[in-house]
Design a protein around this motif. Sequence first.
Motif, PDB file in Angstrom:
ATOM      1  N   ARG A 105      -1.633  -6.274  -4.551  1.00 37.71           N
ATOM      2  CA  ARG A 105      -2.587  -5.326  -5.182  1.00 37.71           C
ATOM      3  C   ARG A 105      -3.630  -5.212  -3.827  1.00 37.71           C
ATOM      4  N   HIS A 108      -1.892  -2.571  -1.628  1.00 38.31           N
ATOM      5  CA  HIS A 108      -2.026  -1.221  -2.018  1.00 38.31           C
ATOM      6  C   HIS A 108      -3.561  -0.794  -2.152  1.00 38.31           C
ATOM      7  N   GLN A 109      -4.667  -1.660  -2.137  1.00 40.11           N
ATOM      8  CA  GLN A 109      -5.860  -1.051  -2.258  1.00 40.11           C
ATOM      9  C   GLN A 109      -6.337  -0.539  -0.981  1.00 40.11           C
ATOM     10  N   VAL A 111      -4.206   0.383   1.503  1.00 37.96           N
ATOM     11  CA  VAL A 111      -3.113   1.604   1.672  1.00 37.96           C
ATOM     12  C   VAL A 111      -4.188   2.600   1.176  1.00 37.96           C
ATOM     13  N   GLN A 112      -4.611   2.567   0.069  1.00 33.68           N
ATOM     14  CA  GLN A 112      -5.421   3.546  -0.773  1.00 33.68           C
ATOM     15  C   GLN A 112      -6.648   4.035  -0.023  1.00 33.68           C
ATOM     16  N   GLU A 113      -7.381   2.945   0.356  1.00 33.14           N
ATOM     17  CA  GLU A 113      -8.653   2.900   1.194  1.00 33.14           C
ATOM     18  C   GLU A 113      -8.397   3.586   2.495  1.00 33.14           C
ATOM     19  N   ARG A 115      -5.893   5.675   2.943  1.00 25.37           N
ATOM     20  CA  ARG A 115      -5.550   7.241   2.772  1.00 25.37           C
ATOM     21  C   ARG A 115      -6.821   7.931   2.579  1.00 25.37           C
ATOM     22  N   GLU A 116      -7.873   7.351   1.765  1.00 22.31           N
ATOM     23  CA  GLU A 116      -9.074   7.858   1.289  1.00 22.31           C
ATOM     24  C   GLU A 116      -9.891   8.434   2.457  1.00 22.31           C
ATOM     25  N   GLN A 119      -7.106   9.739   5.819  1.00 22.65           N
ATOM     26  CA  GLN A 119      -6.205  10.741   5.429  1.00 22.65           C
ATOM     27  C   GLN A 119      -6.779  11.634   4.175  1.00 22.65           C
TER      28      GLN A 119
END
Length: 395
Positions: A105, A108-109, A111-113, A115-116, A119
Amino acid sequence: KQREREVGAGEASGAKMHKVDLQLESKEAAALEARREREKQRLSRIFNARHRTMGVDVEALRSQVEERKLREEMEKRRDETYDAERVLCDRVAQMLEEEERQRVRRLHQAVQEFREQEQPPATRREWDLYNPEGLRRDQPARVSDYDPRCGPASLQRFAGEDLALPTRRRLQQEQQGRSLEEQRAERQRALADTKYADTLEDKKRVELDLRAQQLALLEEECRRAKDLATADYNQAQAAEAAEQHRLACQREQDDNQAEIHNHLTGQLLTEDPAVAQSPLGPHRILTDRWKGMSPEQVEAVWKAQEEQRQENQRLREAERQREAEWEAQRQLAARAALALEEEERLARLQLRKGLDAYNQQLAQEQRAQQQYLQKEVYTNPPSAQYHLQFNTSSR
């Protein structure tokens, strides 16, 4: 009639008393027979090896029960321990699974951060295709009726007219196609890079294996070269030593020949002894012209040699005397050793004789003890009738 009744009553009472006596005797006989039967059964039980023990060993049964309870308690504790260990392992497994889920988790968090933060959609090349604010923020064809960009012949007031729609769509399609082509090329490049990296890894592994083999071969060749160099060095050393020996022999032979030639051609072998006289004094001579010693000198040399011979003979005689003394000492030591061995042998023989005499004395005493026991102590040995009186009754 009264007499008859009395006589009849007496006979009846006598008969009754006789019957009572018979009943008592039969009871006693039955009791005696029962006792005999019980005695026979008791004898059969006592003399039977399988049923000899009377009753039950309560202590043994109690110890067996306690051992069984202890074994059951130990098995129960072991099962409880195993259950606790299984529960602990399950908890550890759950904790590890929860930790793995938390790690995934967090990954993934992150990676998401990333990206935000790194990217965002606004940094993408196709952002203008699906930007929800694109149309609202886009500059229209004309701002107002008095837009200076639009001249009198611009004709921008027609509602719904879009003359650049086909071109824009074509450009958007081309741009989207280029973007897809770039994505496909980037994916192919990534796959090619991965394949190239794998190929490089395989080549590197093969190269390392080949390098290891080459190093092993080089090491073997170095060892062989070292052995060959050592052999060549040894051969060279041997050849050099042989050459030096040959040169030394050659030099010695040349020196001898030169000396012989000098003697033959020089003044040494002339008959004139005056050529050896030195101008520096009568006691000096010229070595290159010396003709030999005088008879007095030869006599002195012979005398010195005779003295040396006598001295050597005296020394050899002293050496022989010392050797004789040492030989005598060795013989004396050998005789002393033989004497000591003989004394030790005699001592062992004396000790063995003493032990034999002591053993014979002990044997005689034991035989006397056995004779005393058989003739004085055990004078009444039990017969077979004595042994037969046992085990005839259960009491």
